[in-house]
Design a protein around this motif. Structure first.
Motif, short mmCIF file in Angstrom:
data_model
loop_
_atom_site.label_atom_id
_atom_site.label_comp_id
_atom_site.label_asym_id
_atom_site.label_seq_id
_atom_site.Cartn_x
_atom_site.Cartn_y
_atom_site.Cartn_z
N PRO A 1 -3.33 13.61 -2.50
CA PRO A 1 -2.95 12.24 -2.20
C PRO A 1 -4.01 11.24 -2.67
O PRO A 1 -5.21 11.52 -2.62
CB PRO A 1 -2.83 12.23 -0.68
CG PRO A 1 -3.61 13.39 -0.20
CD PRO A 1 -3.66 14.39 -1.32
N GLU B 1 0.61 10.61 -5.33
CA GLU B 1 0.12 11.97 -5.53
C GLU B 1 -0.48 12.06 -6.93
O GLU B 1 0.17 11.70 -7.91
CB GLU B 1 1.25 12.99 -5.40
CG GLU B 1 1.87 13.07 -4.02
CD GLU B 1 0.95 13.73 -3.01
OE1 GLU B 1 0.18 14.64 -3.38
OE2 GLU B 1 1.00 13.32 -1.83
N ALA C 1 -4.64 7.01 -2.19
CA ALA C 1 -4.22 5.72 -1.65
C ALA C 1 -4.23 4.69 -2.78
O ALA C 1 -5.15 4.67 -3.60
CB ALA C 1 -5.15 5.29 -0.52
N GLU D 1 0.88 5.75 -0.68
CA GLU D 1 0.16 6.98 -0.94
C GLU D 1 0.84 7.65 -2.12
O GLU D 1 2.01 8.02 -2.05
CB GLU D 1 0.16 7.92 0.26
CG GLU D 1 -0.71 9.14 0.01
CD GLU D 1 -0.87 9.98 1.25
OE1 GLU D 1 -0.23 11.05 1.31
OE2 GLU D 1 -1.65 9.57 2.13
N GLU E 1 0.85 -1.18 0.00
CA GLU E 1 0.00 0.00 0.00
C GLU E 1 0.89 1.23 0.00
O GLU E 1 1.90 1.28 0.71
CB GLU E 1 -0.92 -0.01 1.22
CG GLU E 1 -1.96 -1.11 1.13
CD GLU E 1 -3.03 -1.00 2.19
OE1 GLU E 1 -3.29 0.13 2.67
OE2 GLU E 1 -3.61 -2.04 2.51
#
Length: 157
Positions: free
Chosen positions: A22, A12, A24, A10, A8
């Protein structure tokens, strides 16, 4: 056993040179689909956005610009840190996403350990699938026999 390699992150979503938001994301690699990487973007809706493209494209894109058409990937620096940019195009729109190069590279390294480059074809199970598909079955005897000959017929006697 097939170990799924996931990470996982984050990312942009780059809206302009001065503005990004952001997003996810989940990077996923499955050894039973050895040529592909899967990226799921969680956009805050009930329906995540899924993209699938060649693992080799992402591996190369960490080092140099590559790809054309729907997926293009290239490395760059932003504020002194290494990032990987992914330009995605679809009929629904275009997106430019920025990912931390170190995290993407570490995840890719795990996929390359799980399925080393050059061994992907062996993971597809094509030989096993063909053997199963072409294996004779008891019903084949019915089709291979001549329906016009009596069961007790012997050739040349």
């Amino acid at each position: 056993m097939h170990t799924v390699v996931e990470r996982e992150l984050e990312l942009e979503l780059v809206l302009s040179p001065e503005c990004s938001i952001p997003v996810a994301a989940l990077l996923s690699y499955r050894p039973d689909d050895p040529y592909a990487v899967h990226v799921t973007f969680h956009t805050g809706t009930d329906h995540p956005v899924n993209w699938t493209f060649a693992r080799e494209l992402l591996v190369e894109g960490v080092f140099r610009p590559c790809g054309h058409g729907d997926v293009r990937v290239w490395p760059t620096k932003v504020a002194g840190r290494g990032v990987v940019l992914m330009a995605l195009s679809s009929p629904d729109g275009d997106a430019l996403l920025q990912a931390p190069a170190a995290q993407v590279s570490a995840w890719l390294e795990r996929t390359l350990v799980a399925v080393p480059p050059g061994t992907e074809f062996g993971r597809l199970g094509i030989d096993d699938g063909l053997a199963e598909l072409l294996a004779p079955t008891p019903a084949d005897d019915l089709w291979l026999g001549d329906p016009w000959l009596p069961d007790d017929f012997t050739d040349g006697e």
